[in-house]
Motif scaffolding. Structure first.
Motif, short mmCIF file in Angstrom:
data_model
loop_
_atom_site.label_atom_id
_atom_site.label_comp_id
_atom_site.label_asym_id
_atom_site.label_seq_id
_atom_site.Cartn_x
_atom_site.Cartn_y
_atom_site.Cartn_z
N LYS A 180 34.07 70.56 -31.31
CA LYS A 180 32.88 71.41 -31.31
C LYS A 180 33.20 72.81 -31.82
O LYS A 180 34.28 73.33 -31.53
CB LYS A 180 32.30 71.53 -29.89
CG LYS A 180 31.36 70.43 -29.48
CD LYS A 180 31.99 69.15 -29.02
CE LYS A 180 32.99 69.31 -27.92
NZ LYS A 180 33.71 68.06 -27.62
N CYS A 197 26.74 68.77 -20.36
CA CYS A 197 27.92 67.96 -20.69
C CYS A 197 28.40 67.19 -19.46
O CYS A 197 28.88 67.77 -18.49
CB CYS A 197 29.06 68.82 -21.23
SG CYS A 197 30.49 67.79 -21.62
N CYS A 201 33.46 68.91 -20.60
CA CYS A 201 34.20 69.45 -21.75
C CYS A 201 33.80 70.89 -22.06
O CYS A 201 34.37 71.49 -22.98
CB CYS A 201 33.92 68.64 -23.01
SG CYS A 201 34.55 66.98 -22.94
N CYS A 216 35.61 63.98 -24.58
CA CYS A 216 34.24 64.06 -25.12
C CYS A 216 33.69 62.65 -25.32
O CYS A 216 34.36 61.77 -25.87
CB CYS A 216 34.25 64.83 -26.45
SG CYS A 216 32.64 64.79 -27.27
N LEU A 217 32.46 62.44 -24.87
CA LEU A 217 31.83 61.11 -24.92
C LEU A 217 31.04 60.91 -26.22
O LEU A 217 30.37 59.90 -26.38
CB LEU A 217 30.89 60.94 -23.72
CG LEU A 217 31.54 61.17 -22.34
CD1 LEU A 217 30.48 61.29 -21.26
CD2 LEU A 217 32.51 60.04 -22.03
N CYS A 219 28.28 62.12 -27.09
CA CYS A 219 26.87 61.83 -26.80
C CYS A 219 25.93 62.73 -27.61
O CYS A 219 24.73 62.48 -27.66
CB CYS A 219 26.59 61.99 -25.31
SG CYS A 219 26.57 63.71 -24.76
N PHE A 220 26.47 63.78 -28.21
CA PHE A 220 25.74 64.75 -29.03
C PHE A 220 24.77 65.60 -28.22
O PHE A 220 23.95 66.36 -28.75
CB PHE A 220 24.98 64.05 -30.18
CG PHE A 220 25.88 63.52 -31.27
CD1 PHE A 220 27.22 63.29 -31.05
CD2 PHE A 220 25.37 63.24 -32.53
CE1 PHE A 220 28.05 62.79 -32.06
CE2 PHE A 220 26.19 62.74 -33.55
CZ PHE A 220 27.54 62.51 -33.31
N CYS A 222 25.26 68.23 -26.15
CA CYS A 222 25.42 69.70 -26.17
C CYS A 222 24.73 70.28 -27.40
O CYS A 222 23.96 71.25 -27.30
CB CYS A 222 26.90 70.08 -26.13
SG CYS A 222 27.91 69.23 -27.35
S1 SF4 Z 1 29.11 65.58 -27.20
FE1 SF4 Z 1 28.47 65.12 -25.09
S2 SF4 Z 1 30.39 64.74 -23.99
FE2 SF4 Z 1 30.96 65.74 -25.94
S3 SF4 Z 1 31.06 67.92 -25.40
FE3 SF4 Z 1 28.96 67.54 -26.14
S4 SF4 Z 1 27.76 67.10 -24.27
FE4 SF4 Z 1 29.94 66.91 -23.75
#
Ligand code: SF4
Ligand SMILES: Cc1cc2nc3c(=O)[nH]c(=O)nc-3n(C[C@H](O)[C@H](O)[C@H](O)COP(=O)(O)O)c2cc1C
Ligand code: SF4
Length: 260
Positions: A180, A197, A201, A216-217, A219-220, A222
């Motif tokens: 990120k 999150c 993370c 990090c999962l 999940c998109f 954030c």
């Molecule tokens: S993508 Fe999902 S798991 Fe990864 S940092 Fe962002 S919120 Fe967290």
């Protein structure tokens, strides 16, 4: 009597799981919450609601299905929410359960807007899919109430395994989505990203988020929930028509349900 487990990044699975839980009078449980405190589940009806990642189950759902402790489940169903293609998602769930001597009795898919940034659904299609959601879930609920069994038609194809592998590799290596980056000038320090999150993370430090790639999962959540479009996921950056969160789901729904 019935429990519905779900994992969600941008609310689609939460919305579907929530609708199903109301109709089936089932308790809603976040997968992240279960994995923090795994325990024996004694309900007769078990539902699993998952997003599709790279035409397959997200890794956290694989982990969950390996660890889920069931005692006396008589009917297990899985619902995959997806932008367009579920690939081997339902089969993979069936395969893990079978290996554990459990049966996936039925699998369903619900098409909802795509949160992956790469394949945005577009305004018209997003509107159409959201409008059709309630009816799609009602139909599935009726099938579940009638204890529909369709496991025999949930199959795998060699092609899907290859597609899933290439898709995951593209996301992780080529697009580097776990990494990120913050646009400092845009960030207002609201802390929503850290709240949303579910992997822990993101931590707020001196009014700004600090990111870790570890765990990090993908999940998109954030980047999609950030009100200022200040977060990039590797080479992906949600803005304009690629930005999406389910309109009926709030940050509190997601945060509250994973903490409950
Ligand atoms: S993508 Fe999902 S798991 Fe990864 S940092 Fe962002 S919120 Fe967290
Ligand atoms: C990393 C990633 C990969 C995805 N891959 C697919 C895919 O292969 N096929 C598909 O139809 N949708 C794919 N999607 C879209 C999601 O499955 C879909 O938008 C889902 O409903 C999101 O659920 P959520 O809002 O509960 O997180 C992907 C999304 C992400 C974040
Ligand atoms: S959600 Fe966006 S604006 Fe809010 S703290 Fe995180 S990066 Fe900054």
């Amino acid at each position: 009597m019935a429990k519905i487990f779900y994992f969600t990044g941008t609310g689609n699975c939460y919305s579907v799981a929530n609708r199903l839980s109301k109709r089936l009078n089932a308790e809603l449980v976040a997968v992240t919450h279960y994995l923090d405190n795994p325990s024996e589940v004694n309900d007769e009806v078990i539902g699993i609601v998952t997003p599709v990642y790279s035409t397959d189950l997200p890794p956290i759902m694989v982990d969950f299905l390996e660890k889920l402790q069931l005692n006396g489940a008589k009917y297990i169903f899985c619902v995959a929410t997806m932008g367009a293609m579920a690939g081997r998602t339902l089969y993979h769930a069936k395969e893990i359960l079978n290996r554990r001597k459990l049966i996936l009795h039925a699998g369903f898919t619900v098409q909802l807007p795509d949160n992956s940034i790469i394949f945005p659904s577009g305004m018209l299609r997003t509107h159409k899919l959201l409008k059709a959601e309630a009816e799609a879930v009602n139909t599935i609920s009726s099938l579940i109430e009638g204890r529909e069994e369709n496991s025999a038609v949930i199959k795998d194809f060699f092609f899907w395994k290859i597609a899933a592998g290439i898709g995951m590799w593209t996301l992780r290596v080529v697009l580097d989505v776990k990494h990120k980056k913050l646009n400092e000038a845009k960030c207002n320090g609201c802390g929503i990203c850290a709240k949303i999150c579910q992997a822990g993370c993101i931590k707020m430090e001196n009014g700004r988020p600090s990111f870790s790639d570890e765990g990090c999962l993908t999940c998109f959540g954030c980047a999609q929930w950030c009100p200022r479009e200040a977060i990039s996921l590797g080479h992906l950056h949600p803005m304009g028509k690629t930005k999406y969160v389910h309109p009926d789901v709030t940050v509190q729904d997601i945060v509250g349900s994973s903490e409950s």
